[in-house]
Write a protein that holds these residues in place. Sequence first.
Motif, PDB file in Angstrom:
ATOM      1  N   LEU A 258       0.843  -1.194   0.000  1.00  0.00           N
ATOM      2  CA  LEU A 258       0.000   0.000   0.000  1.00  0.00           C
ATOM      3  C   LEU A 258       0.880   1.247   0.000  1.00  0.00           C
ATOM      4  CD1 LEU A 258      -2.673  -1.177   2.563  1.00  0.00           C
ATOM      5  CD2 LEU A 258      -2.985  -0.916   0.106  1.00  0.00           C
ATOM      6  N   HIS A 259       1.639   1.396  -1.069  1.00  0.00           N
ATOM      7  CA  HIS A 259       2.620   2.472  -1.158  1.00  0.00           C
ATOM      8  C   HIS A 259       2.467   3.178  -2.496  1.00  0.00           C
ATOM      9  CE1 HIS A 259       7.117   3.568  -1.900  1.00  0.00           C
ATOM     10  NE2 HIS A 259       6.459   4.606  -1.418  1.00  0.00           N
ATOM     11  N   LEU A 260       2.437   4.501  -2.452  1.00  0.00           N
ATOM     12  CA  LEU A 260       2.457   5.307  -3.669  1.00  0.00           C
ATOM     13  C   LEU A 260       3.810   6.000  -3.751  1.00  0.00           C
ATOM     14  CD1 LEU A 260      -1.065   6.981  -3.858  1.00  0.00           C
ATOM     15  CD2 LEU A 260      -0.155   5.177  -5.329  1.00  0.00           C
ATOM     16  N   PRO A 261       4.748   5.467  -4.534  1.00  0.00           N
ATOM     17  CA  PRO A 261       6.074   6.094  -4.630  1.00  0.00           C
ATOM     18  C   PRO A 261       5.994   7.469  -5.277  1.00  0.00           C
ATOM     19  CG  PRO A 261       6.092   3.836  -5.483  1.00  0.00           C
ATOM     20  CD  PRO A 261       4.662   4.228  -5.313  1.00  0.00           C
ATOM     21  N   THR A 262       6.994   8.289  -5.009  1.00  0.00           N
ATOM     22  CA  THR A 262       7.097   9.602  -5.625  1.00  0.00           C
ATOM     23  C   THR A 262       7.765   9.476  -6.992  1.00  0.00           C
ATOM     24  OG1 THR A 262       7.271  10.694  -3.474  1.00  0.00           O
ATOM     25  CG2 THR A 262       8.083  11.919  -5.387  1.00  0.00           C
ATOM     26  N   ALA A 263       7.119  10.009  -8.026  1.00  0.00           N
ATOM     27  CA  ALA A 263       7.684   9.976  -9.383  1.00  0.00           C
ATOM     28  C   ALA A 263       8.806  10.995  -9.502  1.00  0.00           C
ATOM     29  CB  ALA A 263       6.597  10.259 -10.410  1.00  0.00           C
ATOM     30  N   ARG A 264       9.879  10.613 -10.182  1.00  0.00           N
ATOM     31  CA  ARG A 264      11.017  11.515 -10.404  1.00  0.00           C
ATOM     32  C   ARG A 264      10.998  12.121 -11.803  1.00  0.00           C
ATOM     33  NH1 ARG A 264      11.967  12.306  -5.205  1.00  0.00           N
ATOM     34  NH2 ARG A 264      12.378  10.366  -4.092  1.00  0.00           N
ATOM     35  N   ASP A 265      10.718  11.299 -12.796  1.00  0.00           N
ATOM     36  CA  ASP A 265      10.666  11.800 -14.163  1.00  0.00           C
ATOM     37  C   ASP A 265       9.516  12.799 -14.289  1.00  0.00           C
ATOM     38  OD1 ASP A 265       9.543  11.657 -17.089  1.00  0.00           O
ATOM     39  OD2 ASP A 265      11.583  10.849 -17.231  1.00  0.00           O
ATOM     40  N   PRO A 266       9.748  13.987 -14.870  1.00  0.00           N
ATOM     41  CA  PRO A 266       8.683  15.006 -14.924  1.00  0.00           C
ATOM     42  C   PRO A 266       7.462  14.557 -15.709  1.00  0.00           C
ATOM     43  CG  PRO A 266      10.615  15.679 -16.218  1.00  0.00           C
ATOM     44  CD  PRO A 266      11.031  14.497 -15.403  1.00  0.00           C
ATOM     45  N   ARG A 267       7.652  13.727 -16.733  1.00  0.00           N
ATOM     46  CA  ARG A 267       6.491  13.247 -17.499  1.00  0.00           C
ATOM     47  C   ARG A 267       5.653  12.292 -16.655  1.00  0.00           C
ATOM     48  NH1 ARG A 267      10.273  10.989 -22.114  1.00  0.00           N
ATOM     49  NH2 ARG A 267      11.313  10.420 -20.145  1.00  0.00           N
ATOM     50  N   LEU A 268       6.330  11.415 -15.932  1.00  0.00           N
ATOM     51  CA  LEU A 268       5.611  10.491 -15.058  1.00  0.00           C
ATOM     52  C   LEU A 268       4.939  11.254 -13.922  1.00  0.00           C
ATOM     53  CD1 LEU A 268       4.986   7.508 -14.539  1.00  0.00           C
ATOM     54  CD2 LEU A 268       7.052   7.400 -13.125  1.00  0.00           C
ATOM     55  N   ALA A 269       5.626  12.246 -13.370  1.00  0.00           N
ATOM     56  CA  ALA A 269       5.047  13.053 -12.304  1.00  0.00           C
ATOM     57  C   ALA A 269       3.799  13.790 -12.791  1.00  0.00           C
ATOM     58  CB  ALA A 269       6.082  14.045 -11.777  1.00  0.00           C
ATOM     59  N   ALA A 270       3.825  14.282 -14.029  1.00  0.00           N
ATOM     60  CA  ALA A 270       2.664  14.983 -14.582  1.00  0.00           C
ATOM     61  C   ALA A 270       1.481  14.037 -14.725  1.00  0.00           C
ATOM     62  CB  ALA A 270       3.032  15.603 -15.924  1.00  0.00           C
ATOM     63  N   LEU A 271       1.743  12.820 -15.190  1.00  0.00           N
ATOM     64  CA  LEU A 271       0.668  11.833 -15.318  1.00  0.00           C
ATOM     65  C   LEU A 271       0.085  11.503 -13.948  1.00  0.00           C
ATOM     66  CD1 LEU A 271       0.693   8.594 -17.436  1.00  0.00           C
ATOM     67  CD2 LEU A 271      -0.005   8.532 -15.049  1.00  0.00           C
ATOM     68  N   CYS A 272       0.959  11.291 -12.955  1.00  0.00           N
ATOM     69  CA  CYS A 272       0.483  10.969 -11.606  1.00  0.00           C
ATOM     70  C   CYS A 272      -0.372  12.095 -11.040  1.00  0.00           C
ATOM     71  CB  CYS A 272       1.672  10.686 -10.687  1.00  0.00           C
ATOM     72  SG  CYS A 272       2.598   9.186 -11.100  1.00  0.00           S
ATOM     73  N   ALA A 273       0.016  13.341 -11.331  1.00  0.00           N
ATOM     74  CA  ALA A 273      -0.751  14.482 -10.836  1.00  0.00           C
ATOM     75  C   ALA A 273      -2.145  14.524 -11.460  1.00  0.00           C
ATOM     76  CB  ALA A 273       0.003  15.779 -11.128  1.00  0.00           C
ATOM     77  N   ILE A 274      -2.234  14.181 -12.738  1.00  0.00           N
ATOM     78  CA  ILE A 274      -3.531  14.168 -13.418  1.00  0.00           C
ATOM     79  C   ILE A 274      -4.479  13.189 -12.737  1.00  0.00           C
ATOM     80  CG2 ILE A 274      -4.712  13.467 -15.549  1.00  0.00           C
ATOM     81  CD1 ILE A 274      -2.287  14.585 -17.084  1.00  0.00           C
ATOM     82  N   LEU A 275      -3.985  11.979 -12.465  1.00  0.00           N
ATOM     83  CA  LEU A 275      -4.852  10.960 -11.883  1.00  0.00           C
ATOM     84  C   LEU A 275      -5.057  11.162 -10.390  1.00  0.00           C
ATOM     85  CD1 LEU A 275      -3.820   7.734 -13.816  1.00  0.00           C
ATOM     86  CD2 LEU A 275      -5.712   9.315 -14.240  1.00  0.00           C
ATOM     87  N   ASP A 276      -4.119  11.797  -9.724  1.00  0.00           N
ATOM     88  CA  ASP A 276      -4.329  12.120  -8.319  1.00  0.00           C
ATOM     89  C   ASP A 276      -5.439  13.162  -8.187  1.00  0.00           C
ATOM     90  OD1 ASP A 276      -3.579  11.871  -5.519  1.00  0.00           O
ATOM     91  OD2 ASP A 276      -2.801  13.907  -5.701  1.00  0.00           O
ATOM     92  N   GLU A 277      -5.506  14.079  -9.138  1.00  0.00           N
ATOM     93  CA  GLU A 277      -6.570  15.079  -9.147  1.00  0.00           C
ATOM     94  C   GLU A 277      -7.912  14.441  -9.463  1.00  0.00           C
ATOM     95  OE1 GLU A 277      -8.406  18.769  -8.838  1.00  0.00           O
ATOM     96  OE2 GLU A 277      -6.336  18.223  -8.342  1.00  0.00           O
ATOM     97  N   ASN A 278      -7.921  13.447 -10.337  1.00  0.00           N
ATOM     98  CA  ASN A 278      -9.158  12.780 -10.729  1.00  0.00           C
ATOM     99  C   ASN A 278      -8.891  11.289 -10.938  1.00  0.00           C
ATOM    100  OD1 ASN A 278     -11.659  11.991 -11.678  1.00  0.00           O
ATOM    101  ND2 ASN A 278     -11.336  12.820 -13.746  1.00  0.00           N
ATOM    102  N   PRO A 279      -8.945  10.479  -9.861  1.00  0.00           N
ATOM    103  CA  PRO A 279      -8.649   9.050 -10.001  1.00  0.00           C
ATOM    104  C   PRO A 279      -9.646   8.299 -10.880  1.00  0.00           C
ATOM    105  CG  PRO A 279      -9.480   9.543  -7.805  1.00  0.00           C
ATOM    106  CD  PRO A 279      -9.224  10.859  -8.469  1.00  0.00           C
ATOM    107  N   ALA A 280     -10.796   8.911 -11.158  1.00  0.00           N
ATOM    108  CA  ALA A 280     -11.786   8.266 -12.021  1.00  0.00           C
ATOM    109  C   ALA A 280     -11.509   8.508 -13.503  1.00  0.00           C
ATOM    110  CB  ALA A 280     -13.184   8.767 -11.674  1.00  0.00           C
TER     111      ALA A 280
END
Length: 267
Positions: A140-162
């Motif tokens: 049950l771990h959400l690692p922190t993304a380092r690559d800016p493209r991966l971080a941007a994708l994670c931010a999109i889904l964190d804002e709207n997981p649906a």
Amino acid sequence: MPIFRHGPPHVPTTTRYLAPGTGVRAHRHEVHQVVYAGRGVLSVTTDAGSWVAPATRAIWVPAGTPHEHRAYGETALHTVGVPVDRDPLGLERPAVLAVGPLLRELIIAYSSPGPKETPEDRRMLAVVLDQLRHAPEQPLHLPTARDPRLAALCAILDENPADPRSLAALGTAVGASARTLARLFRAEMGMTFPQWRTQLRLHHALVLLAGDATVTSVARQCGWSSTSAFIDVFRRAFGHTPGAGRALHSGAAPLWLSAQFPTPLSS
């Protein structure tokens, strides 16, 4: 993350009340720490990512690890300090551990206010460590993304997981191919994109359930195709249904907690 060091080594063993949305600022301890929400849902965040725990899980924080806490729902935060020379797990990173009824009651009892200096206290801690030694680790771990493209994708889904978009469609939004993003998920997150998205949705589900959202509403907001699909994934992850989990993390606080709860350290 700025660090605020706690005081003497005995301080990490305590209980405090955290109101919804409040927490404990970034700090670290000279001892290991077990973090457990006897009521509510708690997250621990470090530079490496976030871990979240309902009442059937505890979070292990190794000595020296900068971390901060955040409460979701009215939370009774129980923490147990473990001397570095009595480490029952041998982990150099945080982890989420399964908590059965015996370990739950031991953590709550041992973390009650007051010094832990009697022979009875020492025996209780020994049993806590024995129980931890056999507690299964949970993914049950959400690692922190380092690559800016991966971080941007994670931010999109964190804002709207649906958000239902595929990895390829999300890749178009962040300027990377699905193949590149799939490789980054495996390299930086240690899991596939579908596995990560499930972890993210479960994190959001726990937070929403702590805020008294209905199971059907949580399933919809987090992107499951149906309520039954959500219940099935949740049960496989936590060992109980979302409804049973709400009863666990909304249980009464220990009787020794004052009716007039102290003010949390920070928000």
